[in-house]
Design a protein around this motif. Structure first.
Motif, PDB file in Angstrom:
ATOM      1  N   ALA A  94     -15.588 -10.835   0.756  1.00  0.00           N
ATOM      2  CA  ALA A  94     -14.679 -11.076  -0.372  1.00  0.00           C
ATOM      3  C   ALA A  94     -15.392 -11.665  -1.585  1.00  0.00           C
ATOM      4  CB  ALA A  94     -13.548 -12.003   0.063  1.00  0.00           C
ATOM      5  N   ASN A  95     -16.607 -12.197  -1.388  1.00  0.00           N
ATOM      6  CA  ASN A  95     -17.399 -12.717  -2.499  1.00  0.00           C
ATOM      7  C   ASN A  95     -18.366 -11.683  -3.056  1.00  0.00           C
ATOM      8  OD1 ASN A  95     -16.260 -15.323  -2.398  1.00  0.00           O
ATOM      9  ND2 ASN A  95     -17.636 -15.899  -0.724  1.00  0.00           N
ATOM     10  N   GLY A  96     -18.275 -10.449  -2.527  1.00  0.00           N
ATOM     11  CA  GLY A  96     -19.145  -9.391  -3.002  1.00  0.00           C
ATOM     12  C   GLY A  96     -20.532  -9.413  -2.391  1.00  0.00           C
TER      13      GLY A  96
ATOM     14  N   ASN B 295      -2.650 -17.760  16.939  1.00  0.00           N
ATOM     15  CA  ASN B 295      -3.520 -18.767  17.543  1.00  0.00           C
ATOM     16  C   ASN B 295      -4.973 -18.294  17.545  1.00  0.00           C
ATOM     17  OD1 ASN B 295      -4.167 -21.166  19.177  1.00  0.00           O
ATOM     18  ND2 ASN B 295      -4.502 -19.670  20.818  1.00  0.00           N
ATOM     19  N   ILE B 296      -5.186 -17.017  17.874  1.00  0.00           N
ATOM     20  CA  ILE B 296      -6.540 -16.455  17.880  1.00  0.00           C
ATOM     21  C   ILE B 296      -7.168 -16.553  16.498  1.00  0.00           C
ATOM     22  CG2 ILE B 296      -7.850 -14.303  18.100  1.00  0.00           C
ATOM     23  CD1 ILE B 296      -5.810 -13.524  20.323  1.00  0.00           C
ATOM     24  N   LEU B 297      -6.403 -16.176  15.483  1.00  0.00           N
ATOM     25  CA  LEU B 297      -6.940 -16.191  14.121  1.00  0.00           C
ATOM     26  C   LEU B 297      -7.255 -17.615  13.662  1.00  0.00           C
ATOM     27  CD1 LEU B 297      -4.801 -13.455  12.322  1.00  0.00           C
ATOM     28  CD2 LEU B 297      -6.973 -13.236  13.539  1.00  0.00           C
ATOM     29  N   SER B 298      -6.437 -18.561  14.060  1.00  0.00           N
ATOM     30  CA  SER B 298      -6.701 -19.963  13.706  1.00  0.00           C
ATOM     31  C   SER B 298      -7.980 -20.455  14.369  1.00  0.00           C
ATOM     32  CB  SER B 298      -5.523 -20.844  14.133  1.00  0.00           C
ATOM     33  OG  SER B 298      -4.354 -20.509  13.409  1.00  0.00           O
ATOM     34  N   LEU B 299      -8.167 -20.082  15.639  1.00  0.00           N
ATOM     35  CA  LEU B 299      -9.382 -20.467  16.350  1.00  0.00           C
ATOM     36  C   LEU B 299     -10.622 -19.858  15.703  1.00  0.00           C
ATOM     37  CD1 LEU B 299      -8.208 -20.147  20.062  1.00  0.00           C
ATOM     38  CD2 LEU B 299      -9.028 -22.234  18.965  1.00  0.00           C
ATOM     39  N   CYS B 300     -10.534 -18.576  15.371  1.00  0.00           N
ATOM     40  CA  CYS B 300     -11.664 -17.906  14.733  1.00  0.00           C
ATOM     41  C   CYS B 300     -12.015 -18.572  13.413  1.00  0.00           C
ATOM     42  CB  CYS B 300     -11.353 -16.426  14.511  1.00  0.00           C
ATOM     43  SG  CYS B 300     -11.320 -15.444  16.036  1.00  0.00           S
TER      44      CYS B 300
ATOM     45  N   LEU C  63     -15.658 -17.679  12.324  1.00  0.00           N
ATOM     46  CA  LEU C  63     -15.859 -16.337  12.856  1.00  0.00           C
ATOM     47  C   LEU C  63     -14.929 -15.352  12.166  1.00  0.00           C
ATOM     48  CD1 LEU C  63     -15.981 -17.063  16.702  1.00  0.00           C
ATOM     49  CD2 LEU C  63     -17.837 -16.053  15.378  1.00  0.00           C
ATOM     50  N   ILE C  64     -15.464 -14.213  11.747  1.00  0.00           N
ATOM     51  CA  ILE C  64     -14.617 -13.123  11.305  1.00  0.00           C
ATOM     52  C   ILE C  64     -13.974 -12.511  12.549  1.00  0.00           C
ATOM     53  CG2 ILE C  64     -14.583 -10.830  10.239  1.00  0.00           C
ATOM     54  CD1 ILE C  64     -14.981 -13.167   8.265  1.00  0.00           C
ATOM     55  N   ALA C  65     -12.668 -12.265  12.483  1.00  0.00           N
ATOM     56  CA  ALA C  65     -11.949 -11.688  13.612  1.00  0.00           C
ATOM     57  C   ALA C  65     -11.761 -10.187  13.395  1.00  0.00           C
ATOM     58  CB  ALA C  65     -10.586 -12.356  13.767  1.00  0.00           C
TER      59      ALA C  65
ATOM     60  N   LYS D  39      -4.996 -12.365   4.824  1.00  0.00           N
ATOM     61  CA  LYS D  39      -6.211 -12.673   5.576  1.00  0.00           C
ATOM     62  C   LYS D  39      -7.213 -11.517   5.489  1.00  0.00           C
ATOM     63  CE  LYS D  39      -3.972 -15.782   8.882  1.00  0.00           C
ATOM     64  NZ  LYS D  39      -2.631 -15.769   8.270  1.00  0.00           N
ATOM     65  N   GLU D  40      -7.145 -10.774   4.409  1.00  0.00           N
ATOM     66  CA  GLU D  40      -8.037  -9.629   4.242  1.00  0.00           C
ATOM     67  C   GLU D  40      -9.508 -10.032   4.167  1.00  0.00           C
ATOM     68  OE1 GLU D  40      -4.003  -8.626   2.581  1.00  0.00           O
ATOM     69  OE2 GLU D  40      -5.408 -10.306   2.395  1.00  0.00           O
ATOM     70  N   ASP D  41      -9.769 -11.301   3.874  1.00  0.00           N
ATOM     71  CA  ASP D  41     -11.147 -11.771   3.743  1.00  0.00           C
ATOM     72  C   ASP D  41     -11.745 -12.253   5.061  1.00  0.00           C
ATOM     73  OD1 ASP D  41      -9.556 -14.021   3.985  1.00  0.00           O
ATOM     74  OD2 ASP D  41     -10.673 -15.201   2.503  1.00  0.00           O
ATOM     75  N   ARG D  42     -10.908 -12.317   6.121  1.00  0.00           N
ATOM     76  CA  ARG D  42     -11.405 -12.849   7.400  1.00  0.00           C
ATOM     77  C   ARG D  42     -10.920 -12.082   8.627  1.00  0.00           C
ATOM     78  NH1 ARG D  42     -10.155 -18.508   5.964  1.00  0.00           N
ATOM     79  NH2 ARG D  42     -10.628 -17.514   3.975  1.00  0.00           N
ATOM     80  N   VAL D  43     -10.169 -11.021   8.395  1.00  0.00           N
ATOM     81  CA  VAL D  43      -9.673 -10.187   9.493  1.00  0.00           C
ATOM     82  C   VAL D  43     -10.003  -8.728   9.217  1.00  0.00           C
ATOM     83  CG1 VAL D  43      -7.633  -9.357  10.730  1.00  0.00           C
ATOM     84  CG2 VAL D  43      -7.792 -11.763  10.076  1.00  0.00           C
TER      85      VAL D  43
END
Length: 321
Positions: free
Chosen positions: A35-37, A91-96, A101-103, A136-140
């Motif tokens: 997301a930062n290019g 919960n999974i996304l919060s843990l990642c 971690l990118i999920a 959450k497009e920047d981490r999923v």
């Protein structure tokens, strides 16, 4: 131009700018950008969550401790296994996120199935999770359906994905999409022949193709390099979405070349899998269990600690800095 026409034009312009400004992973040629290019090189493993639902905390903690920047999470839409509901995925996304971690989320129920219905069921699952995933497009990352289309055939595979990629975009899901190639992920010819056509159905141009490198796609140096080079020659990104050495009676997989050549070519990868492969496929286990005090197997040490392994080649996504 009337006032009403001008107003409508300005509104349209604002909407277009808003759509273009959605932060998330993008594609530039054969590269994946965060997301930062900044270029993002996927280095991680798969975790078979849907079969080991109670182990998620230990698994995520230990995968992060091994230096991975991405974890590919096996989910079920209820087609074959107990469905992973919205709360469990949240919960999974919060843990990642807490472990930087990118999920990469994938639906496993369509594995090897050629029917459009099973692919549509996977898409409907993503639509159910829509409100959780948007923002959450920047981490999923969404791996639409694990190894959908088991047949070694290009046309049927391409036709299926040409339908569902626009469906996901129309549902407002603007995440990076990962498409496994045909033949249980081991028929990269489908990417060479029709990958560009499938890619062009994504109006956001945020689709990546995935080869699963086992005994039919990665038995020697020539095959591995040829498959990676031919995929990259299409001008679109490719990752190795799974790889590992199969049962002893199967043909050997050249893991060293997979890791060294992907590093040379700036191609991302995810090894299969952290633990839990049953019976005669336990050779694929990277660890002896999910907990924070895990111990690596021989192949796990190779994938995590070798010269081209996770610890020496993985960089945490810049969004977490």
């Amino acid at each position: 131009m009337t006032a009403d026409t001008l107003t409508r034009a300005l509104l349209l312009l604002l909407l277009l700018r808003a759509a273009a400004a959605v932060p998330g992973f993008t594609v530039s040629g054969t590269r994946i950008l965060d997301a930062n290019g900044q270029e993002f090189m996927i280095r991680g493993v798969s975790h078979a969550h849907t079969w080991y639902k109670d182990d998620i905390n230990g698994a995520i903690t230990s995968i992060a401790a091994a230096g991975a920047n991405t974890v590919r999470i096996v989910l079920s839409n209820g087609g074959q296994w107990t469905k992973d509901n919205l709360d469990s995925v949240q919960n999974i996304l919060s843990l990642c996120e807490s472990h930087k971690l990118i999920a990469m989320l994938e639906v496993h129920d369509a594995t090897g199935n050629d029917s459009q219905e099973t692919l549509e069921n996977a898409v409907n699952y993503w639509k159910e999770l829509r409100d959780l995933l948007i923002g959450k497009e920047d981490r999923v990352i969404i791996n639409i359906a694990n190894e959908w289309f088991g047949t070694w055939d290009t046309a049927g595979w391409a036709d299926g994905y040409k339908v569902v990629i626009p469906e996901l975009r129309n549902a407002g899901l603007e995440h990076l999409l990962v498409v496994d190639t045909a033949g249980y992920g081991q028929y990269p010819q489908a990417i060479f022949e029709k990958g560009k056509e499938v890619f062009q159905t994504d109006l956001l141009a945020r689709t990546v193709f995935s080869i699963h490198m086992y005994e039919y796609a990665a038995t020697d140096v020539t095959m591995i390099k040829g498959n990676i080079d031919s995929a990259l020659n299409t001008g679109i990104p490719v990752i190795i979405g799974e790889f590992g050495d199969r049962k002893p009676e199967s043909q050997h997989v050249d893991i060293d070349t997979i890791m060294s050549y992907t590093r040379e070519k700036s191609v991302g990868w995810l090894a299969w899998s952290w633990y839990g492969n049953g019976n005669d496929e336990s050779i694929l286990d990277l660890t002896n269990g999910p907990s924070g005090d895990y111990s690596l197997t021989n192949v796990g040490s190779q994938i995590v600690d070798s010269e081209n392994g996770i610890r020496k080649t993985s960089t945490i996504c810049s969004i977490f800095n």
